[in-house]
Scaffold this motif. Structure first.
Motif, short mmCIF file in Angstrom:
data_model
loop_
_atom_site.label_atom_id
_atom_site.label_comp_id
_atom_site.label_asym_id
_atom_site.label_seq_id
_atom_site.Cartn_x
_atom_site.Cartn_y
_atom_site.Cartn_z
N VAL A 1 -23.43 92.55 -26.32
CA VAL A 1 -23.23 93.99 -26.55
C VAL A 1 -22.03 93.96 -27.36
O VAL A 1 -20.62 94.39 -26.91
CB VAL A 1 -23.11 94.58 -25.19
CG1 VAL A 1 -22.79 96.20 -25.31
CG2 VAL A 1 -24.49 94.41 -24.25
N GLY A 2 -21.80 93.61 -28.60
CA GLY A 2 -20.94 93.68 -29.40
C GLY A 2 -20.93 94.99 -30.19
O GLY A 2 -21.34 96.10 -29.54
N ASN A 3 -20.16 95.17 -31.26
CA ASN A 3 -20.40 96.27 -31.93
C ASN A 3 -21.64 97.03 -32.38
O ASN A 3 -21.95 98.06 -32.02
CB ASN A 3 -19.55 96.25 -33.26
CG ASN A 3 -17.94 96.28 -33.34
OD1 ASN A 3 -17.45 97.11 -32.55
ND2 ASN A 3 -17.52 94.90 -33.63
N LEU A 4 -22.54 95.94 -33.01
CA LEU A 4 -23.89 96.34 -33.45
C LEU A 4 -24.66 96.78 -32.04
O LEU A 4 -25.32 97.71 -32.08
CB LEU A 4 -24.61 95.19 -34.02
CG LEU A 4 -25.49 95.34 -34.97
CD1 LEU A 4 -25.54 96.47 -36.00
CD2 LEU A 4 -26.08 93.86 -35.76
N ASP B 1 -24.76 90.01 -21.41
CA ASP B 1 -23.54 89.80 -22.29
C ASP B 1 -22.64 88.70 -21.51
O ASP B 1 -23.01 88.63 -20.28
CB ASP B 1 -22.60 90.98 -22.74
CG ASP B 1 -21.67 90.80 -23.72
OD1 ASP B 1 -21.95 91.56 -24.93
OD2 ASP B 1 -20.87 89.70 -23.94
N ILE B 2 -21.70 87.82 -21.99
CA ILE B 2 -21.17 87.00 -21.27
C ILE B 2 -19.53 87.31 -20.88
O ILE B 2 -18.94 86.83 -20.04
CB ILE B 2 -21.06 85.46 -21.85
CG1 ILE B 2 -20.50 85.77 -23.16
CG2 ILE B 2 -22.17 84.75 -21.64
CD1 ILE B 2 -19.99 84.60 -23.88
N LYS C 1 -17.54 93.50 -20.03
CA LYS C 1 -18.65 94.38 -20.20
C LYS C 1 -19.54 94.38 -19.15
O LYS C 1 -20.29 95.22 -18.85
CB LYS C 1 -19.17 93.82 -21.45
CG LYS C 1 -18.38 94.06 -22.67
CD LYS C 1 -18.99 93.55 -23.93
CE LYS C 1 -17.94 93.78 -25.03
NZ LYS C 1 -18.32 92.96 -26.37
N LEU D 1 -25.23 87.04 -18.57
CA LEU D 1 -26.26 86.27 -19.08
C LEU D 1 -27.18 85.32 -18.05
O LEU D 1 -28.29 84.94 -18.46
CB LEU D 1 -25.60 85.37 -20.29
CG LEU D 1 -26.76 84.84 -21.21
CD1 LEU D 1 -27.22 85.90 -21.95
CD2 LEU D 1 -26.06 83.78 -22.12
N PRO E 1 -23.33 86.37 -31.55
CA PRO E 1 -22.96 85.32 -32.70
C PRO E 1 -24.02 84.35 -32.92
O PRO E 1 -24.68 83.78 -32.00
CB PRO E 1 -21.85 84.72 -31.92
CG PRO E 1 -21.15 85.49 -30.77
CD PRO E 1 -22.34 86.21 -30.15
N ILE F 1 -30.14 80.85 -26.91
CA ILE F 1 -30.34 82.05 -26.29
C ILE F 1 -31.89 82.10 -26.22
O ILE F 1 -32.68 82.30 -25.26
CB ILE F 1 -29.68 83.04 -26.33
CG1 ILE F 1 -28.37 83.26 -26.06
CG2 ILE F 1 -30.48 84.64 -25.89
CD1 ILE F 1 -27.49 84.48 -26.29
#
Ligand code: ATP
Length: 217
Positions: free
Chosen positions: A93-96, A118-119, A123, A136, A156, A163
């Protein structure tokens, strides 16, 4: 997609959602028929390709009449399983990833992001829109429990393969990979790869070298 459509070439299959959306709009507007030229103008696919695509699923347009909108609509609905919602998980759950969670996919088709992972401790436990973000460590168990069939990868690149390996034995059948990493998967899992940087670079190249070529890829 159901068995009847297995013989449709992949390039054609990929265009079906595009056709479906436009046909839906026509239907909503009360139109009974559409010509391949009109379709071509709207979806920006040349009309010869449209005629070939449609011939694969038995929609044979009549000269001077075009295609029957209701026939097309029921075909697309059946073929794309639009009555059934396909459950999607988003990993990273980053920017994208955040942008995808805020975007309402259900508006245009029957896919829904049900759950996110997410890790980042800041978040995890939060919600974006209607979607909960989990740690995760809960990935496999929650995918299986919720019977999620598609994973969107917005992590990333360095962690994309590990994953992927960790979800092979779950309910996941398809991965939409937004990382630049090329993924190794068994043949039972389908990966679609979308690298925005590469797409942009390709567009810049085409603008530079084929400025007058309007053919869409
Ligand atoms: P982007 O715009 O690509 O989302 P970003 O700069 O916001 O990038 P990245 O460093 O690419 O962030 O990470 C994307 C998200 O993936 C972050 O929220 C990060 O916490 C998360 N992330 C990193 N490693 C993992 C992992 N192993 N599993 C799950 N999520 C991860």
């Amino acid at each position: 997609m159901n068995e009847e459509t297995l013989k449709i070439p992949q390039a054609t299959a990929k265009r079906l959602p595009l056709y479906y959306r436009f046909i839906q709009n026509l239907h909503n507007a009360g139109k009974q028929r559409v010509s391949s030229a009109e379709l071509s103008e709207a979806v920006k696919v040349d009309s010869a390709t449209i005629r070939r695509d449609f011939s694969y699923f038995g929609a044979l347009g009549k000269k001077g009449y075009g295609y029957n909108v209701n026939y097309l609509l029921s075909f697309f609905r059946k073929t794309l399983d639009q009555d059934e919602v396909t459950k999607v998980a988003l990993i990273g759950v980053g920017n994208l990833g955040t942008a995808f969670l805020n975007y309402n996919f259900l508006k245009n088709n029957n896919t829904k992001i049900e759950i996110a992972f997410d890790i980042d401790k800041n978040k995890v436990g939060k919600k974006i829109g209607q979607v909960h973000i989990y740690d995760l460590s809960e990935l496999q168990s929650r995918l299986i429990e919720e019977n999620i069939s598609i994973a969107i990868l917005t992590v990333p690149a360095e962690v994309a393969q590990s994953i992927t390996d960790s979800i092979l034995e779950t309910s996941i059948k398809g991965i939409l990979n937004f990382t630049p990493a090329r993924l190794n998967v068994p043949s039972s899992i389908r990966v679609h790869h979308i690298d925005l940087a590469v797409e942009l670079q390709a567009l810049v190249y085409f603008l530079k070298h084929y400025p007058n070529d309007t053919e869409n890829s």
